[in-house]
Design a protein around this motif. Structure first.
Motif, mmCIF file in Angstrom:
data_model
loop_
_atom_site.group_PDB
_atom_site.id
_atom_site.type_symbol
_atom_site.label_atom_id
_atom_site.label_comp_id
_atom_site.label_asym_id
_atom_site.label_seq_id
_atom_site.Cartn_x
_atom_site.Cartn_y
_atom_site.Cartn_z
ATOM 1 N N ILE A 6 0.822 -1.206 0.000
ATOM 2 C CA ILE A 6 0.000 0.000 0.000
ATOM 3 C C ILE A 6 0.859 1.259 0.000
ATOM 4 O O ILE A 6 0.629 2.198 -0.784
ATOM 5 C CB ILE A 6 -0.954 -0.003 1.212
ATOM 6 N N LYS A 7 1.887 1.290 0.848
ATOM 7 C CA LYS A 7 2.728 2.492 0.965
ATOM 8 C C LYS A 7 3.596 2.711 -0.261
ATOM 9 O O LYS A 7 4.055 3.833 -0.507
ATOM 10 C CB LYS A 7 3.601 2.377 2.220
ATOM 11 N N GLN A 8 3.821 1.673 -1.045
ATOM 12 C CA GLN A 8 4.596 1.839 -2.273
ATOM 13 C C GLN A 8 3.841 2.672 -3.298
ATOM 14 O O GLN A 8 4.437 3.336 -4.143
ATOM 15 C CB GLN A 8 4.932 0.471 -2.873
ATOM 16 N N HIS A 9 2.511 2.657 -3.211
ATOM 17 C CA HIS A 9 1.696 3.351 -4.212
ATOM 18 C C HIS A 9 0.939 4.550 -3.663
ATOM 19 O O HIS A 9 0.552 5.438 -4.428
ATOM 20 C CB HIS A 9 0.688 2.374 -4.828
ATOM 21 N N GLN A 10 0.703 4.572 -2.345
ATOM 22 C CA GLN A 10 -0.083 5.657 -1.777
ATOM 23 C C GLN A 10 0.589 6.188 -0.510
ATOM 24 O O GLN A 10 1.209 5.415 0.232
ATOM 25 C CB GLN A 10 -1.501 5.166 -1.447
ATOM 26 N N PRO A 11 0.461 7.497 -0.244
ATOM 27 C CA PRO A 11 1.155 8.114 0.898
ATOM 28 C C PRO A 11 0.435 7.907 2.223
ATOM 29 O O PRO A 11 0.025 8.863 2.890
ATOM 30 C CB PRO A 11 1.179 9.598 0.497
ATOM 31 N N HIS A 12 0.284 6.643 2.623
ATOM 32 C CA HIS A 12 -0.375 6.340 3.893
ATOM 33 C C HIS A 12 0.660 6.097 4.987
ATOM 34 O O HIS A 12 1.754 5.591 4.724
ATOM 35 C CB HIS A 12 -1.247 5.088 3.760
ATOM 36 N N SER A 13 0.288 6.419 6.201
ATOM 37 C CA SER A 13 1.098 6.006 7.340
ATOM 38 C C SER A 13 0.854 4.515 7.573
ATOM 39 O O SER A 13 -0.109 3.942 7.054
ATOM 40 C CB SER A 13 0.713 6.795 8.586
ATOM 41 N N THR A 14 1.730 3.880 8.370
ATOM 42 C CA THR A 14 1.560 2.453 8.644
ATOM 43 C C THR A 14 0.219 2.148 9.307
ATOM 44 O O THR A 14 -0.486 1.225 8.872
ATOM 45 C CB THR A 14 2.723 1.936 9.507
ATOM 46 N N PRO A 15 -0.206 2.902 10.350
ATOM 47 C CA PRO A 15 -1.525 2.625 10.945
ATOM 48 C C PRO A 15 -2.673 2.793 9.956
ATOM 49 O O PRO A 15 -3.619 1.999 9.945
ATOM 50 C CB PRO A 15 -1.618 3.645 12.083
#
Length: 268
Positions: free
Chosen positions: A113-122
């Protein structure tokens, strides 16, 4: 949404080129499912890997694969990499080997998910748990904490469906997703894919050698044999009035197996 024109794939073997796929063409519209049917070695998976840019440098690919107006086969590698997962997701045929055994399901989902979108881990974990719930997987937090070997093949395959869905792709390529799992898990995976279509409007390419599964999920069918397409049309047309001898052979063989099974069971 996707139009493949005269797809050709060959591989270098010494000083010669071996042709693996020749002149494959098809069209996939939005919210439709195309079934690609054929025995092992017919070129099904190679065709899908070529479209998705997953073949090695030793392979030569020609033709066109127009996705939302852009040719995937001539697209710069960075743009194509960004598109993979984000707009085109792939479900692999062996769930037990597709996941890294050294990391939990949660670790691998968050990384994707973080590879494609700027989300935090939580936030990434929360997003994935929501998707797991939508594909009817209970106790998502529990699943995130598990390593791949702690889950069944059917469970891993359904998690892979969720992982493909989490970035809301326009197209999912399911490469023989039911090969290594039992009959009940096969039906569950098929039901999840159908739910994905109905709820999210995602288009699907479903690759299989199982006629019954393809007939159950696909709107149209492409039959491959020895790297070439030998039949293509609506599911009803291909199965009820096949144009090639090979497709008729596959259907007749399937019917013989069913009749033999009924005969044996009737004698029990």
């Amino acid at each position: 949404m996707l139009e493949v024109r005269e797809l050709n794939v060959s591989v270098a073997t010494g000083n010669t080129q071996s042709h693996l796929v020749s002149d494959v063409s098809f069209t996939l519209k939005e919210d439709q499912c195309l079934g690609i049917l054929g025995e092992s070695g017919s070129g099904k998976s190679v065709s899908c890997s070529a479209i998705n840019g997953l073949l090695g440098e030793q392979f030569s690919v020609s033709g066109q694969a127009i996705f939302d107006g852009e040719n995937l086969l001539t697209m710069p590698s960075k743009q194509r990499q960004d598109m993979r997962g984000q707009q085109i997701a792939m479900i692999m045929q062996s769930p037990m080997t597709a996941f890294n055994p050294l990391f939990t399901i949660g670790n691998q989902a968050v990384e994707t998910i973080k590879q494609h979108q700027p989300h935090s881990t939580p936030d990434a974990k929360k997003l994935f748990c929501e998707i797991l719930s939508k594909v009817n997987l209970k106790n998502p937090q529990y699943l995130l904490s598990k390593y791949p070997h702690e889950l069944s093949g059917g469970m891993l395959q359904r998690i892979m469906v969720a992982l493909a869905l989490v970035l809301k792709p326009k197209l999912i390529i399911a490469d023989e997703p039911t090969t290594a799992i039992d009959y009940i898990s096969q039906r569950e995976v098929i039901n999840e894919l159908q739910m994905v279509r109905e709820r999210f409007g995602t288009s699907i390419i479903f690759v299989s050698h199982d006629l019954s599964l393809v007939s159950h999920i696909a709107d149209s069918v492409l039959v491959m044999h020895q790297g070439k397409m030998v039949d293509y049309g609506s599911t009803q047309q291909v199965f009820n009035a096949p144009s090639s001898q090979h497709t008729r052979y596959l259907i007749d063989t399937r019917l013989k197996l069913i009749n033999r099974f009924k005969h044996v069971m009737g004698g029990v």
